[in-house]
Design a protein around this motif. Structure first.
Motif, PDB file in Angstrom:
ATOM      1  N   LEU A  60       0.816  -1.212   0.000  1.00  0.00           N
ATOM      2  CA  LEU A  60       0.000   0.000   0.000  1.00  0.00           C
ATOM      3  C   LEU A  60       0.853   1.267   0.000  1.00  0.00           C
ATOM      4  O   LEU A  60       0.489   2.276  -0.604  1.00  0.00           O
ATOM      5  CB  LEU A  60      -0.927   0.006   1.215  1.00  0.00           C
ATOM      6  N   PRO A  68       0.436   1.270  -4.406  1.00  0.00           N
ATOM      7  CA  PRO A  68      -0.999   1.139  -4.137  1.00  0.00           C
ATOM      8  C   PRO A  68      -1.852   0.938  -5.380  1.00  0.00           C
ATOM      9  O   PRO A  68      -2.901   0.287  -5.314  1.00  0.00           O
ATOM     10  CB  PRO A  68      -1.344   2.459  -3.441  1.00  0.00           C
ATOM     11  N   ASN A  69      -1.438   1.458  -6.498  1.00  0.00           N
ATOM     12  CA  ASN A  69      -2.268   1.360  -7.697  1.00  0.00           C
ATOM     13  C   ASN A  69      -2.282  -0.055  -8.274  1.00  0.00           C
ATOM     14  O   ASN A  69      -3.339  -0.602  -8.591  1.00  0.00           O
ATOM     15  CB  ASN A  69      -1.779   2.360  -8.754  1.00  0.00           C
ATOM     16  N   ARG A 125      -0.993  -2.863  -6.724  1.00  0.00           N
ATOM     17  CA  ARG A 125      -1.082  -3.936  -5.736  1.00  0.00           C
ATOM     18  C   ARG A 125      -2.187  -3.710  -4.706  1.00  0.00           C
ATOM     19  O   ARG A 125      -2.239  -4.395  -3.696  1.00  0.00           O
ATOM     20  CB  ARG A 125       0.262  -4.072  -5.003  1.00  0.00           C
ATOM     21  N   GLY A 126      -3.057  -2.751  -4.943  1.00  0.00           N
ATOM     22  CA  GLY A 126      -4.089  -2.420  -3.969  1.00  0.00           C
ATOM     23  C   GLY A 126      -5.010  -3.576  -3.657  1.00  0.00           C
ATOM     24  O   GLY A 126      -5.289  -3.871  -2.491  1.00  0.00           O
ATOM     25  N   LYS A 127      -5.486  -4.270  -4.674  1.00  0.00           N
ATOM     26  CA  LYS A 127      -6.407  -5.393  -4.450  1.00  0.00           C
ATOM     27  C   LYS A 127      -5.733  -6.492  -3.630  1.00  0.00           C
ATOM     28  O   LYS A 127      -6.328  -7.029  -2.680  1.00  0.00           O
ATOM     29  CB  LYS A 127      -6.899  -5.964  -5.777  1.00  0.00           C
ATOM     30  N   PHE A 176      -5.488  -5.398   0.074  1.00  0.00           N
ATOM     31  CA  PHE A 176      -6.740  -5.499   0.827  1.00  0.00           C
ATOM     32  C   PHE A 176      -7.106  -6.959   1.093  1.00  0.00           C
ATOM     33  O   PHE A 176      -7.630  -7.284   2.168  1.00  0.00           O
ATOM     34  CB  PHE A 176      -7.868  -4.777   0.084  1.00  0.00           C
ATOM     35  N   ALA A 203      -5.927   2.659   4.884  1.00  0.00           N
ATOM     36  CA  ALA A 203      -5.850   2.415   3.438  1.00  0.00           C
ATOM     37  C   ALA A 203      -7.142   2.831   2.741  1.00  0.00           C
ATOM     38  O   ALA A 203      -7.122   3.406   1.644  1.00  0.00           O
ATOM     39  CB  ALA A 203      -5.557   0.945   3.178  1.00  0.00           C
ATOM     40  N   ARG A 221      -7.699   5.673  -0.168  1.00  0.00           N
ATOM     41  CA  ARG A 221      -8.256   5.302  -1.469  1.00  0.00           C
ATOM     42  C   ARG A 221      -9.518   6.101  -1.786  1.00  0.00           C
ATOM     43  O   ARG A 221      -9.714   6.599  -2.891  1.00  0.00           O
ATOM     44  CB  ARG A 221      -8.561   3.804  -1.497  1.00  0.00           C
ATOM     45  N   ASP A 243     -15.953   3.876   0.963  1.00  0.00           N
ATOM     46  CA  ASP A 243     -14.729   3.595   1.724  1.00  0.00           C
ATOM     47  C   ASP A 243     -14.695   4.295   3.075  1.00  0.00           C
ATOM     48  O   ASP A 243     -14.249   3.718   4.078  1.00  0.00           O
ATOM     49  CB  ASP A 243     -13.490   4.008   0.915  1.00  0.00           C
TER      50      ASP A 243
END
Length: 384
Positions: free
Chosen positions: A274, A278-279, A281-283, A286, A315, A319, A324
């Motif tokens: 993160l 983050p773009n 590897r974000g999924k 989480f 996080a 995002r 969220d």
């Protein structure tokens, strides 16, 4: 006595050896112990066939090569080093005295020996590892590792000193990763992070798939990730190395079936992804947080759950996709509730600060109130 022992210490040893039959044999037996009490010393003198051990102890207590510390005493370092070399020349006696000391350590751990009769190193764990290493180096190394994993700070500190001594004397290999792990964990717990990473880095290079290697790769990976935080944006070599180490640590934990370790590494890996990527590897991040929280909850690690929920909410706040902020607020309140139940003020302060930002997006006044509450709680924490 050779000239290695200088001054009055050598004179006293010479006198004892000259006037008491078998003095060197008895002193060599005593040298096997890192420290002594009279009770332990008499046990060692008896198994070394020393005549009249009580009188012998009375004599040497007046000598200046005996160093007293509270109810314990020890031979001076120079004298003990010399006598340890001599002990190896007395055949089976070396193993006999170490076995006697090991038995005392086992009896203490199982409640069969009164702790006040023993020096602390025998009563608290380091003695077991130290004397077992002389009799079976592999078993001794395992014992040192267990102290690193579960021992007290004091036991770990003394064990690291004793293990290092045994490496220098050739009792255990200088390449033994168990000692590097022990020294790394002790340094880590004492806040000496750079020194800790040096030792744990040696452990992380091992091809073994043990929990020691898993922990070392986790801590080194986390250190490297934090070191590059705010730099390189995921492109630096240190960050890539950190991710590789964390993934390896995770794999080791999964193979060993160590749920707590797996959950902790999932949390660290998610945080690293993160921060740095983050773009893309974000999924994955989480998903790792979700798995970590679920596992920690299943093993009743409330503190771990509270920390993961806090990271998860942070996080989500960054995002800010649809819904969220609402989810983040819910997780923060849950994390705060756990922190209150555990009476962990530092955690409460951190969560309140994050919660003030999340809530402040919809209710600035409530956000300011939560921030003030965090400040007040922080002041209380400083008092205590």
């Amino acid at each position: 006595m050779p000239d290695l022992l200088c001054g009055h210490a050598a004179t006293d040893v010479d006198l004892v050896q000259e006037y008491i039959k078998g003095a060197e044999r008895g002193l060599a037996a005593l040298a096997a112990a890192e420290s002594l009490t009279d009770y332990v010393a008499q046990r060692l003198l008896r198994v070394s066939d020393m005549e009249d051990p009580e009188n012998f102890l009375q004599v040497i207590h007046g000598c200046n090569f005996v160093v007293h510390r509270n109810r314990e005493w020890r031979l001076s370092t120079s004298v003990r080093d010399y006598l340890l070399d001599r002990l190896a020349n007395y055949g089976d006696m070396e193993k006999t005295v170490h076995r006697e000391l090991l038995n005392l350590a086992f009896d203490a751990s199982e409640g069969r020996e009164r702790l006040e009769n023993l020096p602390l190193y025998l009563a608290e764990g380091p003695g077991k590892a130290y004397h077992l290493s002389v009799l079976d180096s592999n078993s001794g190394l395992d014992e040192y590792s267990q102290i690193a994993l579960a021992g007290t700070l004091r036991a770990g500190w003394l064990s690291s000193i004793l293990a290092t001594e045994q490496q220098e004397r050739g009792v255990i290999p200088k390449s033994a990763i168990e000692v590097s792990f022990l020294r790394g964990i002790v340094a880590y717990n004492e806040g000496r992070r750079a020194e800790s990473i040096k030792f744990l880095g040696e452990v992380s290079k091992s091809s073994e798939e043990s929990i020691q290697v898993g922990i070392a790769t986790h801590l080194v990976g986390r250190f490297l990730s934090q070191k590059t935080r705010g730099k390189d944006k995921g492109k630096g070599a240190s960050h890539k190395e950190a991710i590789q180490m964390l993934r390896r640590s995770l794999d080791i934990g999964l193979k060993l079936g160590n749920q707590r370790h797996v959950a902790q590494v999932q949390h660290t890996l998610a945080l690293s992804l993160l921060i740095h990527d983050p773009n893309r590897r974000g999924k994955e991040a989480f998903d790792l947080l979700r798995q970590s929280a679920h596992t920690l909850e299943s093993i009743s690690d409330d503190d771990g759950v509270a920390q993961v929920l806090h990271t998860w909410a942070q996080a989500l706040y960054r995002r800010r996709q649809a819904g969220d902020l609402e989810i983040a607020e819910s997780k923060l309140r849950q994390s705060l509730s756990i922190g209150e139940a555990l009476r962990n003020r530092q955690h409460q302060v951190r969560v309140l600060i994050t919660l003030s930002k999340v809530v402040g997006t919809r209710n600035p006044e409530e956000g300011r109130h939560l921030k003030e509450k965090a400040r007040q709680l922080s002041d209380v924490e400083k008092i205590y």
